[in-house]
Design a protein around this motif. Structure first.
Motif, short mmCIF file in Angstrom:
data_model
loop_
_atom_site.label_atom_id
_atom_site.label_comp_id
_atom_site.label_asym_id
_atom_site.label_seq_id
_atom_site.Cartn_x
_atom_site.Cartn_y
_atom_site.Cartn_z
N MET A 1 0.82 -1.20 0.00
CA MET A 1 0.00 0.00 0.00
C MET A 1 0.86 1.25 0.00
N GLN B 1 3.03 2.32 2.34
CA GLN B 1 3.26 2.96 3.62
C GLN B 1 4.75 3.13 3.92
N SER C 1 5.20 6.55 3.60
CA SER C 1 4.19 7.34 4.28
C SER C 1 4.76 8.02 5.53
N SER D 1 2.20 6.20 10.66
CA SER D 1 2.37 4.82 11.11
C SER D 1 1.10 4.05 10.76
N GLU D 2 1.19 2.74 10.83
CA GLU D 2 0.03 1.90 10.58
C GLU D 2 -1.09 2.23 11.57
N ASP D 3 -0.72 2.49 12.84
CA ASP D 3 -1.71 2.85 13.85
C ASP D 3 -2.41 4.17 13.53
N GLU D 4 -1.63 5.15 13.07
CA GLU D 4 -2.23 6.44 12.71
C GLU D 4 -3.20 6.26 11.55
N LEU D 5 -2.79 5.51 10.55
CA LEU D 5 -3.67 5.26 9.41
C LEU D 5 -4.94 4.54 9.85
N GLN D 6 -4.79 3.60 10.75
CA GLN D 6 -5.96 2.88 11.26
C GLN D 6 -6.90 3.83 12.00
N GLU E 1 -8.69 5.90 9.48
CA GLU E 1 -9.70 5.08 8.81
C GLU E 1 -10.92 4.90 9.71
N LYS F 1 -7.53 3.37 4.00
CA LYS F 1 -6.14 3.81 4.20
C LYS F 1 -5.56 4.36 2.90
N LYS F 2 -5.87 3.72 1.81
CA LYS F 2 -5.37 4.18 0.51
C LYS F 2 -5.91 5.59 0.20
#
Length: 185
Positions: free
Chosen positions: A1, A3, A6, A9-14, A17, A24-25
């Motif tokens: 994706m 990231q 990016s 972080s994955e947590d921020e994107l989550q 979302e 996320k995209k």
């Protein structure tokens, strides 16, 4: 994706979302659009704040007669300046995925120019003036008559202004409201 490149972080994107109507995209795409408004300022600073004049360069806001009001309503600092989170919130509300009730709530705030939680005669006058071509033949008497017609139709409690409930009632009757209340990423 993507990231790896990016700023989030994955947590921020989550979190984004979970708090928006975006994937996320789409969030990453929104950040790209935000960054394109001022690459020198946003750069790698995910907390950058853009001036209202800079945000109004976004093509669909630039062409919108309520662009400044939209920025003020979504600005967390209430001055029209926009952070990425403000921008993301704004774009989420204007997305196709946002429910009609959410769109109605924000439209009401945009049209409530004086912030008194009612859309009164002066608010309606400003809405009409922004919607009507300034070179039109619509005079003050015509605008007053139009305001009277709107209030006659929508002001159910005859208090001379539209409450949110009255506004929402009108929106519910309008099949094209959802289609007109959108901004594309």
């Amino acid at each position: 994706m993507g990231q790896a490149n990016s700023q989030f972080s994955e947590d921020e994107l989550q979190d984004y979302e979970d708090l928006t109507y975006f994937t996320k995209k789409e969030i990453l795409y929104a950040h790209k659009k935000f960054k394109n408004l001022a690459p020198e300022k946003v750069g790698h600073n995910k907390n950058a704040k853009l001036s209202m004049s800079k945000v109004l360069e976004y093509p669909e806001l630039k062409a919108n007669p309520f662009g400044d009001r939209i920025c003020k309503v979504f600005s967390s600092s209430n001055d029209g300046d926009i952070t990425f989170e403000d921008f993301l919130d704004m774009m989420s509300v204007f997305s196709d995925a946002a429910p009609k009730a959410v769109k109605a709530e924000h439209a009401f705030r945009i049209y409530d120019f004086d912030g008194d939680d009612m859309i009164g005669r002066n608010d309606l006058k400003q809405v009409i003036q922004r919607l009507v071509d300034y070179n039109s033949d619509l005079g003050h008497n015509d605008i007053d008559q139009l305001i009277n017609n709107i209030l006659e139709e929508a002001d159910l409690d005859d208090d001379g202004a539209l409450s949110f409930a009255e506004f929402e009632h009108i929106i519910d009757k309008s099949s094209d409201f959802i289609n007109s209340f959108r901004i594309r990423l």
